[in-house]
Write an enzyme that holds these catalytic residues in place. Structure first.
Site, mmCIF file in Angstrom:
data_model
loop_
_atom_site.group_PDB
_atom_site.id
_atom_site.type_symbol
_atom_site.label_atom_id
_atom_site.label_comp_id
_atom_site.label_asym_id
_atom_site.label_seq_id
_atom_site.Cartn_x
_atom_site.Cartn_y
_atom_site.Cartn_z
ATOM 1 N N ASN A 1 8.624 -12.979 -10.695
ATOM 2 C CA ASN A 1 7.677 -12.214 -11.446
ATOM 3 C C ASN A 1 8.080 -12.451 -13.180
ATOM 4 O OD1 ASN A 1 6.348 -10.698 -9.385
ATOM 5 N ND2 ASN A 1 8.171 -9.464 -9.171
ATOM 6 N N GLU B 1 0.327 -0.730 -8.357
ATOM 7 C CA GLU B 1 1.404 -0.357 -7.437
ATOM 8 C C GLU B 1 2.117 0.855 -7.910
ATOM 9 O OE1 GLU B 1 5.360 -2.349 -6.083
ATOM 10 O OE2 GLU B 1 3.653 -3.474 -5.181
ATOM 11 N N TYR B 2 2.453 0.797 -8.950
ATOM 12 C CA TYR B 2 3.114 1.833 -9.833
ATOM 13 C C TYR B 2 2.246 3.309 -9.801
ATOM 14 C CZ TYR B 2 6.658 -1.059 -12.607
ATOM 15 O OH TYR B 2 7.712 -1.926 -12.923
ATOM 16 N N GLY C 1 7.482 -9.243 -0.319
ATOM 17 C CA GLY C 1 8.934 -8.536 -0.050
ATOM 18 C C GLY C 1 9.620 -9.198 1.123
ATOM 19 N N LYS D 1 -0.774 -10.912 -10.765
ATOM 20 C CA LYS D 1 0.216 -10.331 -10.105
ATOM 21 C C LYS D 1 0.934 -9.247 -11.136
ATOM 22 C CE LYS D 1 3.560 -9.743 -6.984
ATOM 23 N NZ LYS D 1 4.765 -9.222 -7.473
ATOM 24 N N HIS E 1 -1.451 -6.286 -10.694
ATOM 25 C CA HIS E 1 -1.312 -5.807 -8.933
ATOM 26 C C HIS E 1 0.025 -4.820 -8.929
ATOM 27 C CE1 HIS E 1 1.291 -6.362 -5.221
ATOM 28 N NE2 HIS E 1 0.107 -6.672 -4.815
#
Length: 327
Positions: A95, A196-197, A123, A189, A192
């Protein structure tokens, strides 16, 4: 294809396994000799150092770096840059900050070493489900590495086609996408993860409201003792909210209904901050993502100086005395 894998943590090791299961040859290295021995026992070629890994690969070499962002990635890329040859390629699957990708690629260009950034999502479930990848780099280099990306990706599976996509080509429906030049993969990403947060925060707040519906602060006739684990389960099935995150929420509540093994301190790995920074640079309002990021900061504190000062001001202007927690 033959590929080197540096970093055999929760994702890197499983990515190597997925590649080997599908006929690719993996040369692996990790700072932990035990991790290398484990993968070597499963069919990989183990290497005791980065130099040994490079020596075991045939040109043109491709080395996937799957280590924590920041210093560990920086030092690994520097070591590879000194060891690799013109025509070889470094793939950063961690990341990393997209601006670091642009800088690293420029530094490697003088040595004619290619650099590809591959934002990777999946993941610990990626071994079986596959990994969604957002890729940045030179088109010819990305095309040469396509067998690797195709193997790691989920594939189309049983996911229904998006209406209107008939006749369209490309790899997006297979779960990986060449987004553009170096840096673009990690940029996508980054966004993305910022999204997601926000989604995670909304889910958490919603379940907190349902959990609190039985609180004594609510009028007795309006109190509900809700089966929140069952709510998560029913939302998995036909709800507009159904998603992998709801699936994982349901799983967590079955395993630990009171969430007793968690403290509520939530870390951020960088992408949320970078997404907010990008929004500021672009003058794009990102209210939800920013709020979710700041909530993570708050989760790691006890009572802050600011909160103490708020309480002090209320006392000064109105004589408001703090109530005990839960009062």
């Amino acid at each position: 294809m033959q590929i080197g894998m540096i970093g055999l943590g929760r994702m890197g090791a499983n990515m190597a396994r997925r590649l080997m299961r599908n006929g690719h040859q993996c040369v692996v290295y990790d700072r932990s000799p035990e991790a290398v021995t484990q993968l070597a026992g499963e069919g990989a070629t183990g290497a005791a150092s980065i130099a040994a890994l490079v020596a075991a690969l045939q040109a043109p070499r491709a080395v996937w770096v799957m280590v924590p962002s920041g210093g560990p990635t920086e030092s690994t890329v520097e070591a590879l840059g000194a060891a690799l040859s013109p025509g070889d390629c470094i793939i950063d699957g961690g990341n990393s900050y997209f601006k670091d990708d642009v800088r690293r690629a420029a530094a490697l260009r003088d040595r004619k070493i290619d650099y590809v950034d591959a934002g990777t999502s999946g993941g610990v479930y990626g071994l079986e489900r596959g990994y969604c990848m957002m890729i940045g780099g030179d088109p010819a280099v990305v095309a040469r590495l396509d067998p690797i990306f195709k193997t790691l990706a989920p594939g189309r599976g049983e996911v229904e086609r998006t209406p209107g996509r008939d006749g369209k080509s490309g790899t997006a429906e297979d779960g990986y996408l060449h987004c553009g030049p170096v840096g673009s993969g990690h940029f996508v990403k980054m966004v993305h993860n910022g999204i997601e947060y926000g989604i995670m925060q909304a889910i958490a707040e919603g379940f907190d409201i349902m959990q609190g519906a039985a609180n004594k602060t609510v009028a007795e006739e309006h109190r509900f003792s809700l089966p929140v684990a069952e709510v998560a389960e029913v939302w998995r099935r036909g709800s507009v909210l159904s998603s992998w995150l709801i699936d994982l929420t349901a799983k967590a509540l079955v395993e630990d209904p009171a969430l007793g093994k968690f403290t509520g301190s939530v870390q951020d790995s960088g992408e949320g901050r970078w997404t907010v920074q990008a929004a500021i640079e672009e003058a794009v309002p990102a209210n939800v993502i920013a709020a979710s990021l700041f909530t993570r900061f708050r989760s790691r504190e006890e009572h802050s100086f600011a909160e103490k000062l708020l309480s002090a001001m209320r006392f000064q202007f109105g004589g408001h005395v703090e109530r005990p927690t839960g009062g």
